[in-house]
Design an enzyme around this catalytic site. Sequence first.
Site, PDB file in Angstrom:
ATOM      1  N   ASP A  48       1.062  -1.222  -0.045  1.00 42.25           N
ATOM      2  CA  ASP A  48      -0.067   0.075   0.063  1.00 42.25           C
ATOM      3  C   ASP A  48       0.882   1.339   0.069  1.00 42.25           C
ATOM      4  O   ASP A  48       0.384   2.479  -0.048  1.00 42.25           O
ATOM      5  CB  ASP A  48      -1.075   0.045   1.169  1.00 42.25           C
ATOM      6  CG  ASP A  48      -0.178   0.174   2.577  1.00 42.25           C
ATOM      7  OD1 ASP A  48       1.004  -0.007   2.664  1.00 42.25           O
ATOM      8  OD2 ASP A  48      -1.276   0.072   3.593  1.00 42.25           O
ATOM      9  N   SER A  49       2.328   1.135   0.305  1.00 41.04           N
ATOM     10  CA  SER A  49       3.223   2.219  -0.054  1.00 41.04           C
ATOM     11  C   SER A  49       2.707   2.797  -1.640  1.00 41.04           C
ATOM     12  O   SER A  49       3.257   3.906  -1.997  1.00 41.04           O
ATOM     13  CB  SER A  49       4.607   1.962  -0.173  1.00 41.04           C
ATOM     14  OG  SER A  49       4.827   0.494  -0.980  1.00 41.04           O
ATOM     15  N   ASP A  87      -1.342  -6.109  -0.682  1.00 40.85           N
ATOM     16  CA  ASP A  87      -1.361  -5.312   0.647  1.00 40.85           C
ATOM     17  C   ASP A  87      -2.856  -5.011   1.022  1.00 40.85           C
ATOM     18  O   ASP A  87      -3.160  -4.014   0.310  1.00 40.85           O
ATOM     19  CB  ASP A  87      -0.238  -4.533   0.678  1.00 40.85           C
ATOM     20  CG  ASP A  87       0.081  -3.994   1.950  1.00 40.85           C
ATOM     21  OD1 ASP A  87      -0.130  -4.717   2.985  1.00 40.85           O
ATOM     22  OD2 ASP A  87       1.140  -3.184   2.192  1.00 40.85           O
ATOM     23  N   LYS A 117      -1.300  -9.491   2.777  1.00 44.36           N
ATOM     24  CA  LYS A 117      -0.742  -9.114   3.850  1.00 44.36           C
ATOM     25  C   LYS A 117      -1.429  -7.978   4.843  1.00 44.36           C
ATOM     26  O   LYS A 117      -2.064  -7.155   4.085  1.00 44.36           O
ATOM     27  CB  LYS A 117       0.616  -8.257   3.287  1.00 44.36           C
ATOM     28  CG  LYS A 117       1.417  -7.666   4.702  1.00 44.36           C
ATOM     29  CD  LYS A 117       2.932  -7.282   4.185  1.00 44.36           C
ATOM     30  CE  LYS A 117       2.967  -5.957   3.787  1.00 44.36           C
ATOM     31  NZ  LYS A 117       2.572  -4.989   4.595  1.00 44.36           N
ATOM     32  N   GLU A 119      -1.386  -5.410   8.327  1.00 43.96           N
ATOM     33  CA  GLU A 119      -0.539  -4.996   9.510  1.00 43.96           C
ATOM     34  C   GLU A 119      -1.078  -5.291  11.052  1.00 43.96           C
ATOM     35  O   GLU A 119      -2.387  -5.140  11.313  1.00 43.96           O
ATOM     36  CB  GLU A 119      -0.320  -3.432   9.206  1.00 43.96           C
ATOM     37  CG  GLU A 119       0.420  -3.246   8.095  1.00 43.96           C
ATOM     38  CD  GLU A 119       0.584  -1.675   8.054  1.00 43.96           C
ATOM     39  OE1 GLU A 119       0.132  -0.708   8.851  1.00 43.96           O
ATOM     40  OE2 GLU A 119       0.842  -1.223   7.006  1.00 43.96           O
ATOM     41  N   GLU A 186       9.275  -4.439  10.584  1.00 51.97           N
ATOM     42  CA  GLU A 186       9.662  -3.011   9.883  1.00 51.97           C
ATOM     43  C   GLU A 186      10.268  -2.285  11.093  1.00 51.97           C
ATOM     44  O   GLU A 186       9.340  -1.982  11.974  1.00 51.97           O
ATOM     45  CB  GLU A 186       8.316  -2.528   9.090  1.00 51.97           C
ATOM     46  CG  GLU A 186       8.868  -1.274   8.551  1.00 51.97           C
ATOM     47  CD  GLU A 186       7.897  -0.460   7.644  1.00 51.97           C
ATOM     48  OE1 GLU A 186       6.828  -1.313   7.297  1.00 51.97           O
ATOM     49  OE2 GLU A 186       7.907   0.720   7.227  1.00 51.97           O
TER      50      GLU A 186
HETATM   51  O1  KIV Z   1       3.228  -1.301   1.761  1.00 53.97           O
HETATM   52  C1  KIV Z   1       4.748  -1.631   1.337  1.00 53.97           C
HETATM   53  O2  KIV Z   1       5.232  -1.309   0.603  1.00 53.97           O
HETATM   54  C2  KIV Z   1       4.984  -2.488   2.463  1.00 53.97           C
HETATM   55  C3  KIV Z   1       6.644  -2.749   2.835  1.00 53.97           C
HETATM   56  C4  KIV Z   1       7.311  -1.582   2.866  1.00 53.97           C
HETATM   57  C5  KIV Z   1       6.830  -3.794   3.876  1.00 53.97           C
HETATM   58  O3  KIV Z   1       4.291  -2.722   3.540  1.00 53.97           O
END
Ligand code: KIV
Length: 281
Positions: A48-49, A87, A117, A119, A186
């Site tokens: 989600d970056s 994510d 994924k 969090e 992280e």
């Molecule tokens: O969103 C993302 O890119 C991440 C990574 C930095 C692990 O969660």
Amino acid sequence: MPQTEKITISYLIEKKKKGEKITMVTAYDYPSARMLDEVGIDTVLVGDSLGMVVLGYESTIPVTMEEMIHHCKAVSRAVKRSFIIGDMPFMSYQISVEKAIENAGRFIKEGGCDAVKLEGGSEVAHIVKAIVDMGIPVCAHIGLTPQRATMLSGYKVQGKDVEAAKYLIKSAKDLEKAGAFMIVMECIPDVLARIITKQVGIPTIGIGAGKDCDGQVLVYHDILGLFEKFVPKFVKQYVNLSSQIKDALTKFKKEVESGEFPKPEHAFHMDPEEAKKLLED
Ligand code: KIV
């Protein structure tokens, strides 16, 4: 022996057992995902970056399910071999277990991902379990969890005192018990990452967590020097593509303005006789 077939969870767990490092890089589009797949990166994370790196948001909070699915589709069209993880964005898994399962399913069914994924530590273990129970693999993410950056008072290293470190160790164990097949860690101290990596049977993937994790992840744009807003301490920039791209674009601008581009070799030409008739017409 290099893996030529599609990467599986058992392959990743086997790598941990053998002490072979696992690689993970983010991708948000077709060309970057293709390159990661071609060079043999084990796992591609549609993080989600995306929100900050590609969509220009200030944080990952505004990222929507629709945006994530759109980019996962582009990535999964490109990837043949790597294991793709999508994510789950903010509020796509926190509202209810039912909503979490439904959204996780969209990553697999519509986005073409192999896993999702999400969090959080022990407090999200029940959500991880519910998604895994429905047959969807889950990668956990502990330590600095950017979706909670406001609660954590900023993007800070986590687990620095014994109490916080113990909660992260407990979280890793709870998430493994809940069925997570992998844990991203992280921004935590290297000694804590080493302890967690030893105490869980599933692979740990570090980002700002030192060298003793089972693998490492970085954001594609950070590796390539394509994100200029800030460069976190844990990033190693292998090339500065931003400056190379700007050089190339500046040259293009100058050459168009001066008439140096395009040259005859960049144009399409008519048969000279036909051209003559056209000009005489
Ligand atoms: O969103 C993302 O890119 C991440 C990574 C930095 C692990 O969660």
